[in-house]
Motif scaffolding. Structure first.
Motif, PDB file in Angstrom:
ATOM      1  N   VAL A 120      -4.848 -12.222  -6.941  1.00  0.00           N
ATOM      2  CA  VAL A 120      -6.084 -12.676  -6.306  1.00  0.00           C
ATOM      3  C   VAL A 120      -6.586 -11.639  -5.305  1.00  0.00           C
ATOM      4  N   ALA A 121      -5.667 -10.937  -4.655  1.00  0.00           N
ATOM      5  CA  ALA A 121      -6.072  -9.967  -3.635  1.00  0.00           C
ATOM      6  C   ALA A 121      -6.651  -8.711  -4.246  1.00  0.00           C
ATOM      7  N   TYR A 122      -6.030  -8.150  -5.294  1.00  0.00           N
ATOM      8  CA  TYR A 122      -6.493  -6.823  -5.692  1.00  0.00           C
ATOM      9  C   TYR A 122      -7.436  -6.822  -6.871  1.00  0.00           C
ATOM     10  N   GLU A 123      -7.465  -7.883  -7.666  1.00  0.00           N
ATOM     11  CA  GLU A 123      -8.287  -7.837  -8.877  1.00  0.00           C
ATOM     12  C   GLU A 123      -9.786  -7.695  -8.601  1.00  0.00           C
ATOM     13  N   PRO A 124     -10.367  -8.388  -7.582  1.00  0.00           N
ATOM     14  CA  PRO A 124     -11.799  -8.185  -7.334  1.00  0.00           C
ATOM     15  C   PRO A 124     -12.147  -6.744  -7.010  1.00  0.00           C
ATOM     16  N   ILE A 125     -11.235  -6.064  -6.305  1.00  0.00           N
ATOM     17  CA  ILE A 125     -11.522  -4.677  -5.914  1.00  0.00           C
ATOM     18  C   ILE A 125     -11.521  -3.774  -7.139  1.00  0.00           C
ATOM     19  N   LEU A 126     -10.590  -4.005  -8.071  1.00  0.00           N
ATOM     20  CA  LEU A 126     -10.590  -3.186  -9.282  1.00  0.00           C
ATOM     21  C   LEU A 126     -11.869  -3.390 -10.078  1.00  0.00           C
ATOM     22  N   ILE A 127     -12.320  -4.644 -10.153  1.00  0.00           N
ATOM     23  CA  ILE A 127     -13.543  -4.895 -10.922  1.00  0.00           C
ATOM     24  C   ILE A 127     -14.738  -4.248 -10.238  1.00  0.00           C
ATOM     25  N   LEU A 128     -14.769  -4.305  -8.888  1.00  0.00           N
ATOM     26  CA  LEU A 128     -15.893  -3.678  -8.188  1.00  0.00           C
ATOM     27  C   LEU A 128     -15.884  -2.169  -8.365  1.00  0.00           C
ATOM     28  N   ILE A 165      -5.254  -0.588  -2.208  1.00  0.00           N
ATOM     29  CA  ILE A 165      -4.530  -1.413  -3.178  1.00  0.00           C
ATOM     30  C   ILE A 165      -3.264  -0.744  -3.665  1.00  0.00           C
ATOM     31  N   VAL A 166      -3.195   0.611  -3.592  1.00  0.00           N
ATOM     32  CA  VAL A 166      -2.060   1.311  -4.210  1.00  0.00           C
ATOM     33  C   VAL A 166      -0.701   0.791  -3.732  1.00  0.00           C
ATOM     34  N   PRO A 167      -0.487   0.486  -2.434  1.00  0.00           N
ATOM     35  CA  PRO A 167       0.825  -0.058  -2.064  1.00  0.00           C
ATOM     36  C   PRO A 167       1.159  -1.384  -2.727  1.00  0.00           C
ATOM     37  N   ILE A 168       0.142  -2.191  -3.060  1.00  0.00           N
ATOM     38  CA  ILE A 168       0.459  -3.457  -3.718  1.00  0.00           C
ATOM     39  C   ILE A 168       0.989  -3.199  -5.117  1.00  0.00           C
ATOM     40  N   LYS A 169       0.301  -2.321  -5.857  1.00  0.00           N
ATOM     41  CA  LYS A 169       0.686  -2.114  -7.239  1.00  0.00           C
ATOM     42  C   LYS A 169       2.025  -1.416  -7.346  1.00  0.00           C
ATOM     43  N   LEU A 170       2.306  -0.495  -6.415  1.00  0.00           N
ATOM     44  CA  LEU A 170       3.555   0.250  -6.504  1.00  0.00           C
ATOM     45  C   LEU A 170       4.672  -0.421  -5.729  1.00  0.00           C
ATOM     46  N   LYS A 171       4.443  -1.623  -5.218  1.00  0.00           N
ATOM     47  CA  LYS A 171       5.462  -2.415  -4.536  1.00  0.00           C
ATOM     48  C   LYS A 171       6.035  -1.675  -3.334  1.00  0.00           C
ATOM     49  N   LYS A 172       5.130  -1.254  -2.439  1.00  0.00           N
ATOM     50  CA  LYS A 172       5.571  -0.546  -1.256  1.00  0.00           C
ATOM     51  C   LYS A 172       5.094  -1.281  -0.027  1.00  0.00           C
ATOM     52  N   SER A 173       5.751  -1.023   1.124  1.00  0.00           N
ATOM     53  CA  SER A 173       5.290  -1.613   2.380  1.00  0.00           C
ATOM     54  C   SER A 173       3.909  -1.100   2.684  1.00  0.00           C
ATOM     55  N   PRO A 174       3.055  -1.831   3.385  1.00  0.00           N
ATOM     56  CA  PRO A 174       3.254  -3.161   3.916  1.00  0.00           C
ATOM     57  C   PRO A 174       2.932  -4.293   2.963  1.00  0.00           C
ATOM     58  N   PHE A 175       2.651  -3.959   1.707  1.00  0.00           N
ATOM     59  CA  PHE A 175       2.155  -5.012   0.826  1.00  0.00           C
ATOM     60  C   PHE A 175       3.135  -5.331  -0.289  1.00  0.00           C
ATOM     61  N   VAL A 253      -3.150 -11.272   1.529  1.00  0.00           N
ATOM     62  CA  VAL A 253      -4.393 -11.636   0.850  1.00  0.00           C
ATOM     63  C   VAL A 253      -5.569 -11.477   1.807  1.00  0.00           C
ATOM     64  N   LYS A 254      -5.372 -11.910   3.072  1.00  0.00           N
ATOM     65  CA  LYS A 254      -6.485 -11.826   4.019  1.00  0.00           C
ATOM     66  C   LYS A 254      -6.850 -10.386   4.333  1.00  0.00           C
ATOM     67  N   ILE A 255      -5.832  -9.531   4.562  1.00  0.00           N
ATOM     68  CA  ILE A 255      -6.121  -8.153   4.935  1.00  0.00           C
ATOM     69  C   ILE A 255      -6.799  -7.423   3.788  1.00  0.00           C
ATOM     70  N   VAL A 256      -6.232  -7.561   2.591  1.00  0.00           N
ATOM     71  CA  VAL A 256      -6.770  -6.786   1.474  1.00  0.00           C
ATOM     72  C   VAL A 256      -8.168  -7.268   1.120  1.00  0.00           C
ATOM     73  N   LEU A 257      -8.362  -8.600   1.127  1.00  0.00           N
ATOM     74  CA  LEU A 257      -9.702  -9.070   0.784  1.00  0.00           C
ATOM     75  C   LEU A 257     -10.680  -8.748   1.897  1.00  0.00           C
ATOM     76  N   ALA A 258     -10.259  -8.831   3.148  1.00  0.00           N
ATOM     77  CA  ALA A 258     -11.208  -8.553   4.225  1.00  0.00           C
ATOM     78  C   ALA A 258     -11.629  -7.094   4.212  1.00  0.00           C
ATOM     79  N   ILE A 259     -10.636  -6.190   4.244  1.00  0.00           N
ATOM     80  CA  ILE A 259     -11.002  -4.784   4.351  1.00  0.00           C
ATOM     81  C   ILE A 259     -11.501  -4.255   3.009  1.00  0.00           C
TER      82      ILE A 259
END
Lengths: 274, 174
Positions: A120-128, A165-175, A253-259
């Motif tokens: 939910v957090a990163y998919e909208p950004i990829l589509i945009l 988004i890259v830290p989320i996909k690569l499973k790194k801190s802080p995400f 979710v809040k940080i990634v969607l907000a920023i």
């Protein structure tokens, strides 16, 4: 022909990047770090363990996750439709979530829940990002993007949100809450062992190639700019990984969607004036 | 064919379990993974998941409630595996030998391959012990190894070995 060879060796390139990254992370912490080919030693060792299997759906979903991710990166190399590629990538993430739900383990279910929230957090950004490329080029085709000039100046806030988004996909801190090692014992990976864990490990390597090829898209025609951007993203992500702690999943979710979402929307709105 | 056994010692993944220890040996184990005695240059990762490890590092004399957990964790590690008893308490019971609340050392419950003495051990000894454990690991086969006490036998259903709920639950008044 060269493209077909590259597609066949995608996990090997991803494994070398992953091994190199462990060395860079260790050097940043004033340690020496493992050898660069360490992921391949891990792979050979995992192939030699006694296999544990819970049920076959669990394994099949993990296998589908890896194969669909491989197909997704192959489609990028062959220069197909960007929006379609993002949806195929979403399909492979859904397979991982289903693999987590197919066993009766609490940690696995927790990992799948968190993985859904990160989608939910990163998919909208990829589509945009795909829409940003469409507004300038008029098409989602990747071969058009590679044929034209670099769009980094028009799409700079979108590039920043991709770096977010890259830290989320690569499973790194802080995400990295979705596969939090110390909290939920690895999340979805908890019930995999031996050769079946190797499948998820290899999917992690392929994910590296996927993310860095998305970074390459912003460089357009010039390969040198692509390498510079990739090295910049690599160093920034490793620096952030070494110096931050993990945030909770709701804050993720809040940080990634907000920023990220606001940066991406501002860029799309600004493109209408170009 | 391709010799897979040589790669076992190149990427040992560790599971560290505290069976009632005072945490002294645990802190020394974590110190091994810090920049001074860096174990990660051997490819060692401290995973928290028994299904993905090769080396089982146990500290502490076994207390009453940790007996089932040791057996349960040991049976969930896929073969080939080695067990390393870190510290005097895990080897023989240490200063608590003969007390009412501890079983003297882990080798009453699971077969141990390497014993590391010390109260608390030092990181150099732990590294020596892990390197010796890797030599033992290289010669092991994939035959299923059983704990010594408190376990149920694994079942064979349709030619597939099932290893679930292997530790026998201990009643409180025994």
């Amino acid at each position: 022909m060269l493209q077909v060879l590259f597609i066949l060796f995608i996990p090997i390139f991803g494994g070398v990047i992953y091994g190199f990254e462990r060395v860079v992370k260790a050097r940043m912490q004033n340690r020496v770090g493992p050898p660069i080919l360490q992921p391949f030693y891990d792979m050979y060792k995992l192939l030699d363990k006694q296999p544990f299997m819970i049920n076959s759906y669990h394994i099949v979903f993990a296998l589908l996750h890896m194969v669909v991710l491989w197909i997704c990166v192959a489609m990028i190399v062959l220069g197909m439709d960007l929006l379609y590629i993002i949806f195929i990538h979403l399909l492979s993430s859904i397979f991982l979530v289903l693999a987590g739900y197919s066993v009766r383990s609490v940690y696995s279910h927790l990992g799948s829940n968190r993985e859904l929230l990160t989608i939910v957090a990163y998919e909208p950004i990829l589509i945009l990002i795909a829409i940003g490329f469409y507004i300038i080029n008029g098409t989602f085709d990747i071969s058009t993007i590679w044929g034209s000039d670099s769009l980094i100046l028009y799409l700079f806030p979108l590039f920043l949100s991709l770096v977010l988004i890259v830290p989320i996909k690569l499973k790194k801190s802080p995400f990295d809450a979705a596969s939090a090692h110390q909290e939920i014992v690895g999340g979805v990976e908890v019930e995999f062992s031996g050769v079946f864990f190797e499948i998820l490990y290899m999917a992690k390597w392929i994910e590296y190639i996927f993310i860095y090829s998305l970074v390459f898209l912003f460089a357009g025609d010039s390969l040198i700019l692509g390498f510079i951007l990739s090295i910049f993203v690599f160093l920034v992500v490793n620096l952030v990984d070494n110096s931050t702690a993990r945030v909770k999943i709701e804050h993720l979710v809040k940080i990634v969607l907000a920023i990220g979402l606001i940066l991406a929307t501002l860029n799309i709105w600004g493109l209408s004036y170009v | 064919m391709f010799n897979f056994k040589q790669y076992r010692k190149k990427s040992p993944w560790i599971l560290h379990y505290n069976a009632g220890s005072c945490n002294g040996c645990d802190i020394e184990i974590l110190a091994c993974l810090s920049p001074k005695y860096d174990l990660e240059r051997f490819g060692v990762i401290n995973t928290g998941n028994p299904k993905q490890t090769d080396i089982f590092l146990v500290t502490g004399p076994v207390t009453f409630r940790s007996r089932e957990r040791i057996v349960e964790l040991y049976t969930q590690i896929p073969e080939p595996k080695v067990v390393v008893a870190v510290g005097s308490c895990a080897c023989t019971g240490g200063v608590f030998r003969g007390m009412y609340n501890v079983e003297d050392g882990i080798d009453r419950y699971i077969p141990v391959d390497v014993y590391i003495p010390g109260c608390a051990t030092t990181p150099e000894l732990i590294i020596d012990g892990v390197v010796k454990a890797l030599e033992v690991l290289e010669d092991k086969t994939k035959k299923i190894e059983r704990p010594l006490k408190l376990f149920k036998n694994e079942e064979l259903k349709d030619g597939v070995v099932h290893r679930e709920n292997m530790a026998k639950r201990v009643e409180d008044d025994k």
